[in-house]
Design an enzyme around this catalytic site. Structure first.
Site, short mmCIF file in Angstrom:
data_model
loop_
_atom_site.label_atom_id
_atom_site.label_comp_id
_atom_site.label_asym_id
_atom_site.label_seq_id
_atom_site.Cartn_x
_atom_site.Cartn_y
_atom_site.Cartn_z
N ILE A 20 -6.85 7.90 -1.28
CA ILE A 20 -6.79 6.43 -1.22
C ILE A 20 -7.65 6.06 -0.02
O ILE A 20 -7.50 6.63 1.07
CB ILE A 20 -5.34 5.92 -1.09
CG1 ILE A 20 -5.29 4.39 -0.98
CG2 ILE A 20 -4.58 6.55 0.06
CD1 ILE A 20 -3.85 3.83 -1.07
N SER A 21 -8.61 5.15 -0.22
CA SER A 21 -9.56 4.83 0.85
C SER A 21 -8.87 4.19 2.04
O SER A 21 -7.81 3.57 1.92
CB SER A 21 -10.63 3.88 0.32
OG SER A 21 -11.27 4.40 -0.82
N GLN A 22 -9.50 4.33 3.20
CA GLN A 22 -9.06 3.68 4.43
C GLN A 22 -8.99 2.15 4.19
O GLN A 22 -9.88 1.59 3.53
CB GLN A 22 -10.12 4.00 5.49
CG GLN A 22 -9.97 3.37 6.82
CD GLN A 22 -11.28 3.47 7.61
OE1 GLN A 22 -12.35 3.66 7.04
NE2 GLN A 22 -11.18 3.32 8.90
N PRO A 23 -7.96 1.48 4.70
CA PRO A 23 -7.84 0.03 4.48
C PRO A 23 -9.11 -0.74 4.83
O PRO A 23 -9.55 -1.61 4.06
CB PRO A 23 -6.68 -0.38 5.41
CG PRO A 23 -5.87 0.85 5.58
CD PRO A 23 -6.82 2.01 5.50
N ARG A 42 0.81 -1.22 0.00
CA ARG A 42 0.00 0.00 0.00
C ARG A 42 0.85 1.27 0.00
O ARG A 42 0.46 2.29 -0.58
CB ARG A 42 -0.92 -0.04 1.23
CG ARG A 42 -1.88 1.14 1.37
CD ARG A 42 -2.86 0.88 2.52
NE ARG A 42 -3.50 2.08 3.00
CZ ARG A 42 -4.68 2.54 2.56
NH1 ARG A 42 -5.34 1.89 1.63
NH2 ARG A 42 -5.20 3.64 3.06
#
Ligand code: SAH
Length: 215
Positions: A60-63, A34
């Protein structure tokens, strides 16, 4: 920085504790680097429990959000998948490990180019990044076993639903104007079962059938 250890910790502390239990999703998120999908000055924050800015006012979205959406898709490995909103390409790379073939649409040409290059460098060969407006899906390659939208949409449109195979799943954040809710649609012949899950936060879907009109 030990990136592999950071990834293991992310999976253990942020995903396994929050009902992400699909072993294939957990394994894919343990393996995709990531930190390479975020700008260099933010790399040390890449495995934290939050979204990060990737430029062009995008994130970038939260995991956990990535894992949650992908778990809802219920992929086994044989599927053809459409992603709308490539962004930096992180979720597309994870999808590449979960499905047979992935088409990912990105409306900002520079982001599409960058993620295409990165995915190539990482030898992700089953993900094709397409530059263009995905708000109406991507009929050229339809139908899809799964469709995932990474930007807040005004509705689960029949335009998208009709690009699903029978039994196929559509996962998207729907913003009805007051709140954004993660929504899961399953196709059953001509019937579409629609379920709403938790609140979520996403950048708005642009384009012809989006919320933030470009015209
Ligand atoms: N999936 C990404 C996060 C994407 S953020 C990740 O893993 O990092 C949402 C992305 O959707 C942004 O890059 C934005 O440019 C893109 N987007 C917004 N509207 C779009 C549209 N109509 N078609 C294609 N991409 C769109």
């Amino acid at each position: 920085m030990n990136w592999a250890a950071a990834r293991d910790a992310m999976v253990r502390d942020q995903l396994e504790t929050r009902h992400i239990c699909d072993p294939r999703v957990l394994q894919a998120m343990r393996s995709i680097p990531r930190h390479l999908f975020v700008p260099p000055d933010l790399q040390r924050h890449a495995y934290e429990d939050r979204a990060l800015a990737i430029g062009y006012e995008q994130t970038i979205s939260q995991p956990y959000m990535v894992a949650s959406m992908l778990q809802w898709l219920g992929l086994k490995g044989h599927e053809k998948v459409l992603e709308i909103g490539t962004g930096g390409g992180y979720q597309a790379a994870v999808l590449g490990q979960l499905a047979r073939q992935v088409f990912s649409l990105e409306i900002i040409p520079e982001l599409a180019r960058r993620s295409r290059e990165l995915l190539q460098t990482l030898q992700v060969t089953n993900v094709q990044v397409v530059t263009g407006d995905g708000s109406g899906g991507y009929p050229a390659e339809s139908p899809y076993d799964a469709i995932v939208v990474a930007a807040a949409s005004p509705e689960a449109s029949s335009r998208l639903k009709n690009q699903l195979t029978d039994g196929g799943r559509l996962v998207l954040p729907v913003n009805d104007g007051s709140e954004c809710v993660l929504t899961v649609v399953t196709r059953n012949g001509t019937h579409f079962d629609e379920k709403r899950y938790g609140r979520c936060a996403f950048v708005p879907l642009r384009g012809l059938y989006g919320v933030a009109s470009d015209s």
